[in-house]
Design a protein around this motif. Structure first.
Motif, PDB file in Angstrom:
ATOM      1  N   LYS A  15      12.570  -7.989 -14.932  1.00 33.09           N
ATOM      2  CA  LYS A  15      12.674  -8.393 -16.207  1.00 33.09           C
ATOM      3  C   LYS A  15      12.543 -10.212 -16.342  1.00 33.09           C
ATOM      4  N   GLN A  16      12.753 -10.591 -15.022  1.00 40.93           N
ATOM      5  CA  GLN A  16      12.496 -11.979 -15.028  1.00 40.93           C
ATOM      6  C   GLN A  16      11.016 -12.405 -15.184  1.00 40.93           C
ATOM      7  N   LEU A  17      10.126 -11.290 -14.499  1.00 42.52           N
ATOM      8  CA  LEU A  17       8.699 -11.646 -14.640  1.00 42.52           C
ATOM      9  C   LEU A  17       8.341 -11.414 -15.992  1.00 42.52           C
ATOM     10  N   GLU A  18       8.883 -10.351 -16.702  1.00 39.52           N
ATOM     11  CA  GLU A  18       8.794 -10.202 -18.024  1.00 39.52           C
ATOM     12  C   GLU A  18       8.902 -11.322 -19.137  1.00 39.52           C
ATOM     13  N   CYS A  19      10.052 -12.095 -18.683  1.00 40.26           N
ATOM     14  CA  CYS A  19      10.321 -13.347 -19.433  1.00 40.26           C
ATOM     15  C   CYS A  19       9.364 -14.278 -19.229  1.00 40.26           C
ATOM     16  N   ARG A  73       5.135 -17.907 -21.316  1.00 45.86           N
ATOM     17  CA  ARG A  73       3.477 -18.074 -21.306  1.00 45.86           C
ATOM     18  C   ARG A  73       2.812 -17.889 -22.463  1.00 45.86           C
ATOM     19  N   GLY A  74       2.956 -16.422 -22.882  1.00 43.11           N
ATOM     20  CA  GLY A  74       2.296 -16.024 -24.169  1.00 43.11           C
ATOM     21  C   GLY A  74       2.667 -16.945 -25.426  1.00 43.11           C
ATOM     22  N   LEU A  75       4.114 -17.234 -25.429  1.00 50.21           N
ATOM     23  CA  LEU A  75       4.475 -18.341 -26.480  1.00 50.21           C
ATOM     24  C   LEU A  75       3.874 -19.684 -26.412  1.00 50.21           C
ATOM     25  N   ALA A  76       3.895 -20.271 -25.111  1.00 50.84           N
ATOM     26  CA  ALA A  76       3.339 -21.602 -24.917  1.00 50.84           C
ATOM     27  C   ALA A  76       1.813 -21.421 -25.175  1.00 50.84           C
ATOM     28  N   GLU A  77       1.098 -20.505 -24.940  1.00 53.42           N
ATOM     29  CA  GLU A  77      -0.207 -20.554 -25.094  1.00 53.42           C
ATOM     30  C   GLU A  77      -0.483 -20.365 -26.570  1.00 53.42           C
ATOM     31  N   ALA A  78       0.434 -19.938 -27.503  1.00 54.68           N
ATOM     32  CA  ALA A  78       0.284 -19.571 -28.773  1.00 54.68           C
ATOM     33  C   ALA A  78       0.564 -21.241 -29.437  1.00 54.68           C
ATOM     34  N   LYS A  79       1.135 -21.784 -28.709  1.00 55.54           N
ATOM     35  CA  LYS A  79       1.408 -23.360 -29.296  1.00 55.54           C
ATOM     36  C   LYS A  79       0.275 -24.435 -28.893  1.00 55.54           C
ATOM     37  N   SER A 114       3.446 -25.511 -18.133  1.00 55.07           N
ATOM     38  CA  SER A 114       4.516 -25.608 -18.742  1.00 55.07           C
ATOM     39  C   SER A 114       5.630 -24.667 -18.640  1.00 55.07           C
ATOM     40  N   CYS A 115       5.205 -23.337 -17.817  1.00 49.92           N
ATOM     41  CA  CYS A 115       6.303 -22.238 -17.630  1.00 49.92           C
ATOM     42  C   CYS A 115       6.093 -22.018 -16.102  1.00 49.92           C
ATOM     43  N   GLY A 116       7.472 -21.693 -15.746  1.00 49.56           N
ATOM     44  CA  GLY A 116       7.457 -21.291 -14.481  1.00 49.56           C
ATOM     45  C   GLY A 116       8.734 -20.376 -14.246  1.00 49.56           C
ATOM     46  N   LEU A 117       8.856 -19.819 -12.991  1.00 44.03           N
ATOM     47  CA  LEU A 117      10.274 -19.130 -12.596  1.00 44.03           C
ATOM     48  C   LEU A 117      10.449 -19.718 -11.260  1.00 44.03           C
ATOM     49  N   ARG A 118      11.753 -20.088 -11.187  1.00 40.99           N
ATOM     50  CA  ARG A 118      12.298 -20.891  -9.840  1.00 40.99           C
ATOM     51  C   ARG A 118      13.531 -20.021  -9.501  1.00 40.99           C
ATOM     52  N   HIS A 119      13.386 -19.646  -7.925  1.00 42.07           N
ATOM     53  CA  HIS A 119      14.582 -19.010  -7.501  1.00 42.07           C
ATOM     54  C   HIS A 119      15.125 -19.980  -6.367  1.00 42.07           C
ATOM     55  N   LYS A 134       9.888 -27.244 -24.716  1.00 39.89           N
ATOM     56  CA  LYS A 134      10.957 -27.092 -25.855  1.00 39.89           C
ATOM     57  C   LYS A 134      10.490 -26.219 -27.007  1.00 39.89           C
ATOM     58  N   GLN A 135       9.088 -26.483 -27.315  1.00 37.65           N
ATOM     59  CA  GLN A 135       8.532 -26.096 -28.560  1.00 37.65           C
ATOM     60  C   GLN A 135       8.796 -24.481 -28.717  1.00 37.65           C
ATOM     61  N   ILE A 136       8.939 -23.648 -27.641  1.00 34.46           N
ATOM     62  CA  ILE A 136       9.092 -22.249 -27.793  1.00 34.46           C
ATOM     63  C   ILE A 136      10.576 -21.868 -27.668  1.00 34.46           C
ATOM     64  N   SER A 137      11.620 -22.810 -27.568  1.00 32.05           N
ATOM     65  CA  SER A 137      12.849 -22.733 -27.195  1.00 32.05           C
ATOM     66  C   SER A 137      13.736 -21.657 -28.032  1.00 32.05           C
ATOM     67  N   GLN A 138      13.577 -21.665 -29.370  1.00 30.71           N
ATOM     68  CA  GLN A 138      14.407 -20.902 -30.267  1.00 30.71           C
ATOM     69  C   GLN A 138      13.741 -19.355 -30.020  1.00 30.71           C
ATOM     70  N   GLU A 139      12.791 -19.108 -30.386  1.00 31.70           N
ATOM     71  CA  GLU A 139      12.054 -17.835 -30.113  1.00 31.70           C
ATOM     72  C   GLU A 139      12.341 -17.106 -28.729  1.00 31.70           C
ATOM     73  N   LEU A 140      11.913 -18.000 -27.701  1.00 33.89           N
ATOM     74  CA  LEU A 140      12.092 -17.526 -26.193  1.00 33.89           C
ATOM     75  C   LEU A 140      13.632 -17.053 -25.809  1.00 33.89           C
ATOM     76  N   LYS A 141      14.845 -17.963 -26.513  1.00 36.82           N
ATOM     77  CA  LYS A 141      15.898 -17.668 -26.342  1.00 36.82           C
ATOM     78  C   LYS A 141      16.377 -16.344 -27.106  1.00 36.82           C
ATOM     79  N   ARG A 142      15.777 -16.139 -28.155  1.00 33.73           N
ATOM     80  CA  ARG A 142      16.117 -14.896 -28.839  1.00 33.73           C
ATOM     81  C   ARG A 142      15.642 -13.889 -28.329  1.00 33.73           C
ATOM     82  N   LYS A 143      14.694 -13.867 -27.601  1.00 33.92           N
ATOM     83  CA  LYS A 143      13.861 -12.563 -27.251  1.00 33.92           C
ATOM     84  C   LYS A 143      14.690 -12.408 -25.736  1.00 33.92           C
TER      85      LYS A 143
END
Length: 437
Positions: free
Chosen positions: A346-350, A355-361, A368-373, A420-429
């Motif tokens: 699920k983390q990889l799906e997020c 990345r899809g939302l960022a590219e659309a912007k 601009s997108c990454g996953l850090r453990h 920041k530009q994708i914050s609202q939509e990303l948090k919702r999903k």
């Protein structure tokens, strides 16, 4: 000894050609750290402090880019290293009163405590992630090879440079107690950095009881380090403090973002190559000939040089690298969302969603997108675990403390980094994923 009110340290000069006979460093945590050349081991420390490799630590921030999160986090590895020596000297004096056979190891302990961070890259631990270095290896190499460090150690006692290097690189020493004071579950390094980092970041979690911990140090029947039961609560508190500092400061989400940004800058600069990215000769070695770094090139890099390159890249580098540098330098940081409760899939799906939302912007998703453990390992009972000794019974610390046992469980964090530009939509999903747990 009178201390000048307008000086950082006071020097008393004798008639000898060596000049200096004493010096006091005024530390915000420990008060006056006095050194006297009449004591051979302290004279050694003074000579090592004045060596160029140790002075370089003034130009290495203790907490890397954490100053962008905690504005007071400006202290240096130089300051911390003096503090570690000071605590080690106090601990050694206490243990020496119990076992005079420790005396021959004084110089190695003092030097190892002082020099344990000698090989840090720019921005400390962040620099290790950026450039792929290991400060323990470089600390040992500098001790073995740099004349201003090796020669004073050898004059003090032949074989000292190799003894210090082996302790720093491999954790080996003739007496285990000396190693434990430098690197263990309860070492002088951790005692100082928890206090110092709490002080400089303005957090209250790091206020451990140093005096009571030092007073509780003792020697077990095997001659190695143990804790008297009277100090059990102080040590429990110390372990809780360490846990809280990692969660609130070292693994703070904005620190995670800053570290990720810096890593992307170096990765991108290396990919672009020397034809597109300006560097001086030192940074050229660090970026494209890292496996060939010699001592001179390694020691030539510090926070000042690395910071200057970020400034130049912001002005002159290709747009993607310039934008990353501008984000960091002007604190236009990316956001981070805690996704640790989600499965790895699920983390990889997020991440793919972000990345899809960022590219659309119109943003570059790879920058601009990454996953850090990250993982906090906590107390390791099987890696040099602490022992209690009351004069009759020797017992593992976790056997006497349910609190310590509870701190042995690793704690993980997973952060989704995004603009920041994708914050609202990303948090919702992502919220929809979290609601399904």
């Amino acid at each position: 000894r009178r201390i000048s009110s307008n000086s950082r340290f006071h020097q008393s000069r004798g008639d000898g050609s060596n000049g200096m006979s004493s010096r006091t460093y005024h530390d915000p945590l420990h008060g006056g750290i006095a050194l006297d050349t009449d004591d051979p081991a302290e004279a050694l420390v003074l000579e090592l402090v004045d060596a160029a490799p140790f002075q370089r630590l003034r130009r290495i921030r203790q907490l890397g880019p954490a100053f962008l999160t905690f504005h007071g986090a400006e202290s240096s590895r130089f300051t911390h290293s003096l503090g570690v020596f000071h605590i080690a000297r106090q601990a050694f004096q206490r243990l020496l009163a119990m076992d005079s056979s420790l005396e021959p190891h004084r110089g190695v302990l003092y030097a190892a405590a002082l020099l344990h961070d000698l090989g840090h890259a720019p921005l400390s631990h962040t620099g290790e992630e950026m450039f792929g270095t290991h400060h323990e290896r470089w600390s040992a190499r500098i001790v073995r090879e740099h004349p201003s460090i090796r020669e004073p150690l050898e004059r003090f006692q032949p074989g000292s440079s190799e003894a210090v290097a082996a302790l720093l690189e491999h954790g080996t020493s003739e007496r285990r107690v000396i190693k434990d004071l430098v690197s263990s579950q309860l070492d002088c390094d951790r005692l100082d950095y928890l206090l110092r980092d709490s002080y400089s970041t303005g957090t209250s979690y790091g206020q451990l009881d140093l005096g009571r911990i030092l007073a509780a140090l003792t020697l077990a029947p095997d001659g190695e380090l143990a804790i008297h039961p009277k100090g059990l609560m102080a040590v429990e508190h110390y372990l809780v403090v360490r846990n809280l500092m990692y969660r609130s400061v070292y693994n703070h989400r904005l620190n995670v973002v800053c570290n990720w940004l810096l890593e992307q800058m170096i990765r991108l600069a290396r990919e672009l190559g020397p034809d597109q990215v300006w560097t001086d000769s030192t940074m050229r070695c660090w970026l494209w000939s890292a496996h060939e770094l010699d001592l001179e090139a390694y020691l030539a890099n510090d926070d000042l040089r690395t910071g200057y390159h970020l400034l130049r890249w912001r002005e002159e580098a290709p747009r993607p690298l310039a934008d990353l540098c501008d984000r960091f330098l002007n604190r236009r940081l990316l956001k981070a969302l805690d996704v640790d409760s989600l499965s790895k899939e699920k983390q990889l799906e997020c991440l793919a969603l972000a990345r899809g939302l960022a590219e659309a912007k119109g943003l570059d998703p790879s920058l601009s997108c990454g996953l850090r453990h990250q993982q906090l390992h906590g107390y390791h009972p099987y890696r040099g675990g602490l022992r209690l000794w009351n004069g009759q019974q020797l017992q593992a610390l976790e056997q006497s403390s349910a609190l310590v046992k509870s701190l042995s469980k690793p704690v993980s964090t997973s952060w989704l980094i995004y603009p920041k530009q994708i914050s609202q939509e990303l948090k919702r999903k992502v919220g929809q994923y979290l609601a399904q747990i």
